[in-house]
Write a protein that holds these residues in place. Structure first.
Motif, PDB file in Angstrom:
ATOM      1  N   SER A 101       0.839  -1.198   0.000  1.00  0.00           N
ATOM      2  CA  SER A 101       0.000   0.000   0.000  1.00  0.00           C
ATOM      3  C   SER A 101       0.870   1.243   0.000  1.00  0.00           C
ATOM      4  CB  SER A 101      -0.927   0.008   1.217  1.00  0.00           C
ATOM      5  OG  SER A 101      -0.162   0.031   2.416  1.00  0.00           O
ATOM      6  N   THR A 102       0.290   2.314  -0.496  1.00  0.00           N
ATOM      7  CA  THR A 102       0.991   3.597  -0.520  1.00  0.00           C
ATOM      8  C   THR A 102       0.089   4.670   0.081  1.00  0.00           C
ATOM      9  OG1 THR A 102       0.183   3.972  -2.783  1.00  0.00           O
ATOM     10  CG2 THR A 102       2.397   3.033  -2.534  1.00  0.00           C
ATOM     11  N   PRO A 103       0.688   5.653   0.766  1.00  0.00           N
ATOM     12  CA  PRO A 103       2.114   5.705   1.095  1.00  0.00           C
ATOM     13  C   PRO A 103       2.438   4.800   2.287  1.00  0.00           C
ATOM     14  CG  PRO A 103       1.009   7.591   2.044  1.00  0.00           C
ATOM     15  CD  PRO A 103      -0.035   6.847   1.261  1.00  0.00           C
ATOM     16  N   THR A 104       3.661   4.259   2.304  1.00  0.00           N
ATOM     17  CA  THR A 104       4.182   3.530   3.458  1.00  0.00           C
ATOM     18  C   THR A 104       5.396   4.291   3.972  1.00  0.00           C
ATOM     19  OG1 THR A 104       3.397   1.370   2.688  1.00  0.00           O
ATOM     20  CG2 THR A 104       5.233   1.387   4.245  1.00  0.00           C
ATOM     21  N   PHE A 105       5.419   4.561   5.279  1.00  0.00           N
ATOM     22  CA  PHE A 105       6.482   5.373   5.870  1.00  0.00           C
ATOM     23  C   PHE A 105       7.376   4.534   6.787  1.00  0.00           C
ATOM     24  CE2 PHE A 105       3.269   8.577   4.859  1.00  0.00           C
ATOM     25  CZ  PHE A 105       4.056   9.559   4.262  1.00  0.00           C
ATOM     26  N   PHE A 106       8.637   4.931   6.845  1.00  0.00           N
ATOM     27  CA  PHE A 106       9.593   4.373   7.800  1.00  0.00           C
ATOM     28  C   PHE A 106      10.189   5.522   8.609  1.00  0.00           C
ATOM     29  CE2 PHE A 106       9.177   1.071   4.736  1.00  0.00           C
ATOM     30  CZ  PHE A 106       9.449  -0.125   5.405  1.00  0.00           C
ATOM     31  N   ILE A 107      10.204   5.362   9.935  1.00  0.00           N
ATOM     32  CA  ILE A 107      10.861   6.306  10.836  1.00  0.00           C
ATOM     33  C   ILE A 107      12.238   5.722  11.145  1.00  0.00           C
ATOM     34  CG2 ILE A 107      10.766   7.534  13.022  1.00  0.00           C
ATOM     35  CD1 ILE A 107       8.440   8.221  11.193  1.00  0.00           C
TER      36      ILE A 107
END
Length: 634
Positions: free
Chosen positions: A588-594
């Motif tokens: 899925s979009t958007p997918t975030f990474f911290i």
């Protein structure tokens, strides 16, 4: 998750019914499994037939002759020779097409990308031959060293689909690149070392025919029939010259042009299709069909046309004709003590494993090559073990390198034994290494650390905080998230670097991949972050002409932009991100990474700010990463 939801103000994808006819990755994997299973089935059938009460009929059938006569010229071939010399020419033709395509527009266009698998493939040719010759240094057995040099591509990809590790995409690309070079080496060995009693006159004729084949591309019409007639004539010329005629398939394939779809041809086919839509009639239908066909290179068209017949017909028939070794007590006893059989087993199993793994390890130690993200040495070792499955070309060379039928049976036992051992060894390596070093939690950790030399970065590249987004330029949620990103960047200032990576969801967004490539073409002119907002602002208008217009609007060199969009460098750059996302099972979009940890839950500005703040508090002494390079940094 990005979906084609009309209620969200998003139009449904164009031509939704067409999607049902397009192969998915799962479909490709299943076809590879089916091909490998079919090849195995016919191999077992040949062995059962050759060891059944009707075993005599096996040799009688494949030894029966076919007599072809044209005037005073006659050609007599057994059924087995008809398969090995004629049908297999089509197999080598498709191999040649693949080799040409890979070097012109595929993986092998990027020499730095191809270095490790290419060198590993060469080592995987030389080391097995060396091990075989250590065991069979002299005598007639020594001439059979070519049996151990080639990997069976069909069995290899099928075996990888059956017993490979989780997330095998990177390994599959590595092994396919390796297999292309392996095929080149095997074909060169057949041409150079397994051709006897060269006849000069037919050879001169063959050279002239090759020259004519090279000129066919310049014919305004009729190139298909011309290729066919000249290819058949070349086959007969090589046969008469005592050069193995299957090489005609390779020679013709290498002379057939390969190129990316041409812009003018694609636009012309679109015009014809629109004309047919407005006024359906046979003339427009014929013109539209021809326009669509002509927009692709003949290499692409022939691969698509022949591949199913080769995979599901020619190779199984070849297995049936050549794998029928009689496994009686005498043959097995002879093979058990035969240096020929053991040389083949050692060459394929140990030679491929040592050669490919050792070359990869050596290149990495010397700093001359790197492996793609998600691909480590243990996975290469498992793939190297599977590369010991030497079937099609191995059995092919058995037939032409060993004249003695009894020794041929011993060699076939060696090939079949090596292939079984290689499959078991590859399976064991994958299972053991996955147990000792389990794959990352799916999508929990960033697969590839941020690299300022390649990633698209906004902000200070040495900032202590990192926010990575996997997005799609046609995704409405990604478009809305741009405002969120601006708020987050404004809040943290120089403490944050924002990184964009591609996850084009082409099954629901038909323009996603081309838009991603357009952004990379803009990046090559230093304007990634100027071009991306324009696409987000015009998501309903992302046709090729629209992208070109946007490129001109932000001041790009349009001709260079168009060429770069089709270049292997750009195609592979987007594909790298896609494979990373597949490795992490992102859908899925958007997918975030911290930092390097995946962010779950809402992604509005307050939530992301709080998540980044928590990360900073937990990692007061940590650094997001440093580096220098030529990535897009704004």
């Amino acid at each position: 998750m990005s979906t084609p939801d009309v209620s969200e103000g998003r139009r449904p994808p164009r031509f939704p019914s067409l999607r049902r006819f397009l192969p998915s990755r799962t479909g490709i994997a299943n076809s590879e499994k089916t091909a490998a299973a079919l090849l195995l089935l016919f191999t077992v059938a040949a062995i059962v037939w050759a060891n059944s009460p009707w075993a005599d009929t096996y040799q009688e059938f494949w030894g029966a002759t076919v007599d072809l006569r044209v005037g005073d010229v006659s050609l007599e071939l057994t059924f087995r020779e008809l398969v090995n010399d004629a049908l297999m020419a089509f197999f080598f033709f498709t191999v040649g097409l693949e080799v040409k395509h890979e070097f012109v527009v595929g993986e092998l266009t990027d020499r730095s990308r191809a270095l490790v698998p290419v060198v590993a493939a060469v080592a995987g040719l030389l080391v097995p031959a060396g091990i075989f010759l250590l065991i069979n240094p002299t005598g007639e057995n020594a001439h059979a060293w070519g049996v151990v040099i080639s990997t069976d591509t069909a069995f290899l990809v099928g075996a990888l689909a059956l017993v490979g590790p989780k997330f095998p995409a990177r390994l599959r690309v590595f092994l396919l690149t390796l297999a292309v070079v392996d095929d080149i080496g095997a074909l060169a060995a057949i041409a150079i070392f397994y051709t006897d009693n060269l006849q000069l006159t037919p050879m001169i004729v063959a050279v002239c025919l090759l020259a004519l084949i090279a000129l066919v591309r310049y014919l305004p019409v009729g190139s298909g029939p011309a290729y066919t007639i000249l290819a058949v004539a070349l086959w007969f010329a090589l046969y008469a010259a005592h050069i193995h005629p299957t090489l005609a398939g390779v020679a013709v394939a290498l002379l057939i042009p390969a190129y990316p779809p041409r812009r003018s041809a694609v636009e012309r086919s679109l015009e014809l299709a629109q004309a047919f839509r407005q006024s359906p009639n046979p003339s427009y239908a014929q013109a539209a069909t021809k326009g669509l066909r002509d927009s692709l290179s003949i290499n692409d068209r022939l691969q698509a046309a022949y591949a199913p017949y080769i995979t599901f017909l020619v190779l199984p028939i070849f297995a049936l004709a050549n794998a029928g070794v009689r496994l009686d007590e005498a043959t097995l006893s002879a093979a058990l003590t035969s240096p020929l059989s053991w040389g083949i087993v050692a060459g394929l199993v140990l030679g491929k494993f040592i050669g490919i793994t050792g070359a990869t390890l050596g290149l990495r130690a010397l700093g001359l090559g790197t492996l793609a993200p998600g691909l480590n040495l243990s996975r290469v070792a498992g793939g190297a073990a599977l590369s010991g499955i030497g079937f099609t070309i191995a059995l092919f060379i058995v037939e032409i390198a060993i004249p003695d039928p009894e020794l041929q049976d011993e060699a076939r036992v060696g090939v079949l034994t090596a292939s079984v051992i290689a499959l078991i060894l590859g399976w064991a390596i994958f299972r053991i290494t996955d147990r000792l070093n389990p794959p990352m939690a799916i999508g929990g950790t960033l697969a590839r650390p941020v690299d300022p030399a390649r990633d698209h970065i906004r902000g200070n590249q040495d900032a202590p905080l990192t926010l990575v987004e996997y997005g799609d330029f046609e995704c409405p949620f990604c478009s809305r998230a741009t405002g969120t990103i601006d708020e987050v960047r404004e809040h943290f200032g120089s403490e944050l670097r924002y990184v964009w990576r591609h996850l084009p969801l082409d099954r629901v967004h038909p323009h996603a991949i081309e838009s991603a490539r357009a952004s990379e073409a803009a990046a090559l002119q230093g304007k990634f972050f100027e071009f991306a907002p324009v696409m987000f602002a015009n998501q309903d208008h992302l046709e090729f002409d629209d992208l070109v217009r946007y490129a001109a609007g932000v001041g790009l060199d349009v001709d260079r932009f168009i060429d770069d969009m089709r270049s292997a460098r750009v195609v592979n750059r987007v594909q790298d991100d896609v494979l990373d996302a597949e490795f992490m099972d992102l859908h899925s979009t958007p997918t975030f990474f911290i930092g390097e940890a995946r962010h779950h839950g809402p992604y509005d500005a307050p939530v992301l700010i709080r998540a980044l703040t928590d990360f900073r508090e937990r990692n007061d002494d940590g650094e997001a990463g440093t580096g220098t390079g030529t990535g897009t940094i704004v």
